[in-house]
Design a protein around this motif. Structure first.
Motif, PDB file in Angstrom:
ATOM      1  N   ALA A 113      -2.992   4.585   6.741  1.00 31.39           N
ATOM      2  CA  ALA A 113      -3.461   3.225   6.441  1.00 31.39           C
ATOM      3  C   ALA A 113      -4.240   3.119   5.140  1.00 31.39           C
ATOM      4  O   ALA A 113      -4.231   2.071   4.507  1.00 31.39           O
ATOM      5  N   TRP A 144      -4.140   4.331   1.982  1.00 24.37           N
ATOM      6  CA  TRP A 144      -3.570   4.073   0.665  1.00 24.37           C
ATOM      7  C   TRP A 144      -2.959   2.678   0.586  1.00 24.37           C
ATOM      8  O   TRP A 144      -2.941   2.065  -0.467  1.00 24.37           O
ATOM      9  N   TRP A 145      -2.488   2.117   1.717  1.00 27.06           N
ATOM     10  CA  TRP A 145      -1.985   0.746   1.713  1.00 27.06           C
ATOM     11  C   TRP A 145      -3.111  -0.239   1.414  1.00 27.06           C
ATOM     12  O   TRP A 145      -2.948  -1.169   0.618  1.00 27.06           O
ATOM     13  N   LEU A 153      -4.308   0.108  -2.184  1.00 31.74           N
ATOM     14  CA  LEU A 153      -3.358  -0.558  -3.077  1.00 31.74           C
ATOM     15  C   LEU A 153      -3.587  -2.067  -3.098  1.00 31.74           C
ATOM     16  O   LEU A 153      -3.526  -2.705  -4.155  1.00 31.74           O
ATOM     17  N   GLY A 154      -3.880  -2.641  -1.932  1.00 27.13           N
ATOM     18  CA  GLY A 154      -4.202  -4.068  -1.873  1.00 27.13           C
ATOM     19  C   GLY A 154      -5.452  -4.396  -2.672  1.00 27.13           C
ATOM     20  O   GLY A 154      -5.513  -5.418  -3.366  1.00 27.13           O
TER      21      GLY A 154
END
Length: 130
Positions: free
Chosen positions: A77, A79-80, A83-84
């Motif tokens: 979770a 890195w997602w 990135l956001g």
């Protein structure tokens, strides 16, 4: 000033980022073994809603378990969510008014990558500078 920045933050990106953390927390709470990550995700969601006037510090009592948990979090979770924060921070930094909000978004990246072993504290607390 913190109140005004928090309100602008909430309208422009805080609500969306908090919803992403709540979604990650709900997914983590589906299985019993991932509940600690879900609780950490809910804490970060509250921080993402109202970030000005608060900061994160490392917990001195965090051990190897939090390191292992952070590695698992990063893979599934972290890195997602980071990135956001990167994409939203860059979009906010395009305007002059959005620069403080973009910097606040970049401030959330370390805790989105490794939330275990960190604590969210007010910036006026004596231990907030550690």
């Amino acid at each position: 000033m913190k109140f005004v920045l928090n309100v602008i933050w909430l309208v422009l990106c805080g609500l969306w980022m908090a919803l992403a953390y709540v979604l990650a927390g709900l997914i983590c709470c589906v299985l019993i073994i991932t509940i600690p990550w879900g609780i950490a995700s809910f804490r970060i969601a509250a921080f993402a809603l109202w970030p000005f006037g608060r900061t994160t510090v490392e917990r001195r009592d965090a051990g190897a378990g939090s390191l292992l948990g952070n590695v698992i979090w990063f893979v599934f979770a972290g890195w997602w969510l980071a990135l956001g924060h990167i994409l939203t921070g860059i979009a906010l930094c395009v305007t002059i008014i959005g620069i403080p909000l973009g910097i606040a978004n970049f401030k959330l990246i370390p805790i989105s990558l490794m939330p275990l072993g960190r604590e969210i504290v007010p910036t006026n607390a004596p231990f907030a500078t550690r």
